[in-house]
Design a protein around this motif. Structure first.
Motif, PDB file in Angstrom:
ATOM      1  N   SER A 128       4.260  10.088  -9.537  1.00  0.00           N
ATOM      2  CA  SER A 128       4.001  10.090 -10.978  1.00  0.00           C
ATOM      3  C   SER A 128       2.540  10.277 -11.366  1.00  0.00           C
ATOM      4  CB  SER A 128       4.491   8.779 -11.585  1.00  0.00           C
ATOM      5  OG  SER A 128       3.706   7.702 -11.103  1.00  0.00           O
ATOM      6  N   GLU A 129       1.648  10.397 -10.390  1.00  0.00           N
ATOM      7  CA  GLU A 129       0.203  10.506 -10.665  1.00  0.00           C
ATOM      8  C   GLU A 129      -0.312   9.302 -11.451  1.00  0.00           C
ATOM      9  OE1 GLU A 129      -2.191  12.921  -9.787  1.00  0.00           O
ATOM     10  OE2 GLU A 129      -0.636  13.581  -8.398  1.00  0.00           O
ATOM     11  N   SER A 130       0.338   8.169 -11.300  1.00  0.00           N
ATOM     12  CA  SER A 130      -0.058   6.954 -12.007  1.00  0.00           C
ATOM     13  C   SER A 130      -0.085   5.779 -11.038  1.00  0.00           C
ATOM     14  CB  SER A 130       0.933   6.655 -13.132  1.00  0.00           C
ATOM     15  OG  SER A 130       0.651   5.397 -13.706  1.00  0.00           O
ATOM     16  N   VAL A 131      -1.035   4.891 -11.245  1.00  0.00           N
ATOM     17  CA  VAL A 131      -1.092   3.675 -10.434  1.00  0.00           C
ATOM     18  C   VAL A 131      -0.742   2.448 -11.261  1.00  0.00           C
ATOM     19  CG1 VAL A 131      -2.769   4.577  -8.788  1.00  0.00           C
ATOM     20  CG2 VAL A 131      -3.578   3.430 -10.843  1.00  0.00           C
ATOM     21  N   VAL A 144       0.843  -1.194   0.000  1.00  0.00           N
ATOM     22  CA  VAL A 144       0.000   0.000   0.000  1.00  0.00           C
ATOM     23  C   VAL A 144       0.880   1.245   0.000  1.00  0.00           C
ATOM     24  CG1 VAL A 144      -1.705   1.315   1.331  1.00  0.00           C
ATOM     25  CG2 VAL A 144      -1.942  -1.171   1.103  1.00  0.00           C
ATOM     26  N   ARG A 145       1.897   1.235   0.822  1.00  0.00           N
ATOM     27  CA  ARG A 145       2.803   2.382   0.907  1.00  0.00           C
ATOM     28  C   ARG A 145       3.493   2.631  -0.444  1.00  0.00           C
ATOM     29  NH1 ARG A 145       6.880   1.122   5.016  1.00  0.00           N
ATOM     30  NH2 ARG A 145       8.181   0.632   3.247  1.00  0.00           N
ATOM     31  N   ARG A 146       3.912   1.561  -1.134  1.00  0.00           N
ATOM     32  CA  ARG A 146       4.554   1.695  -2.453  1.00  0.00           C
ATOM     33  C   ARG A 146       3.583   2.264  -3.487  1.00  0.00           C
ATOM     34  NH1 ARG A 146       6.904  -3.127  -1.558  1.00  0.00           N
ATOM     35  NH2 ARG A 146       5.255  -4.215  -2.680  1.00  0.00           N
ATOM     36  N   TYR A 147       2.341   1.769  -3.497  1.00  0.00           N
ATOM     37  CA  TYR A 147       1.353   2.262  -4.458  1.00  0.00           C
ATOM     38  C   TYR A 147       1.102   3.751  -4.245  1.00  0.00           C
ATOM     39  CZ  TYR A 147       0.205  -2.579  -5.726  1.00  0.00           C
ATOM     40  OH  TYR A 147       0.246  -3.866  -6.174  1.00  0.00           O
ATOM     41  N   ILE A 148       0.991   4.165  -3.006  1.00  0.00           N
ATOM     42  CA  ILE A 148       0.742   5.573  -2.699  1.00  0.00           C
ATOM     43  C   ILE A 148       1.954   6.417  -3.084  1.00  0.00           C
ATOM     44  CG2 ILE A 148       0.356   7.224  -0.823  1.00  0.00           C
ATOM     45  CD1 ILE A 148      -1.373   5.002   0.510  1.00  0.00           C
ATOM     46  N   ALA A 149       3.154   5.946  -2.775  1.00  0.00           N
ATOM     47  CA  ALA A 149       4.372   6.683  -3.125  1.00  0.00           C
ATOM     48  C   ALA A 149       4.501   6.817  -4.636  1.00  0.00           C
ATOM     49  CB  ALA A 149       5.598   5.984  -2.544  1.00  0.00           C
TER      50      ALA A 149
END
Length: 151
Positions: A47-50, A37-42
């Motif tokens: 980059s404003e991308s998931v 979760v922390r990596r996805y948010i970072a």
């Protein structure tokens, strides 16, 4: 490591985070690790991308097209040679060492399989295994079936 999560899941994680949910709550809710979760948010903040990052590539093939031609020539010259013998001969001619497993993978990728020829009455001598080269019909190079497995 289980692979990439779906884009939909990543988007739902970011949406929950935007709504003010804590990372621990999000991790439990979507059954993800806290670090994930922390990596996805970072990544989203940076980059404003998931979207998942592209694959990193990998090591280049040890045996290129020239090497395949040499290996095909060796097999034609010595059709009963074992993979170990072919690897040794390849190493002498190409001045680059490869393993017997690499020989096996390359022959399979080229669509060349080796068929054991059993000793028959009045025919071949018993003792050393004799292998003939054949291209099996219906087996494309790099196909999904591996020689010697299944029916």
């Amino acid at each position: 490591m289980s692979g990439t999560h779906s884009l939909d899941l990543r988007e739902r994680v970011i949406e929950a985070w935007r709504q003010g949910k804590g990372k621990s709550v999000i991790a439990r809710r979507f059954m993800l690790g806290y670090a994930t979760v922390r990596r996805y948010i970072a990544r989203f903040e940076a980059s404003e991308s998931v979207h998942a990052r592209p694959h990193g590539g990998g090591a280049p093939r040890k045996v290129d097209a020239t090497g395949e031609a040499l290996l095909r020539q060796l097999v034609n010259e010595h059709p009963d040679a074992t993979d170990e013998e072919l690897a040794r001969q390849y190493s002498q001619r190409a001045e680059d060492s490869i393993s017997h497993a690499t020989v096996n993978r390359v022959l399979h990728r080229m669509g060349l399989t080796r068929k054991n020829v059993t000793a028959r009455r009045g025919g071949r001598q018993r003792g050393r295994r004799n292998a003939d080269l054949e291209v099996r019909a219906g087996h494309a190079p790099g196909g999904g079936r591996r020689a010697g497995r299944g029916g």
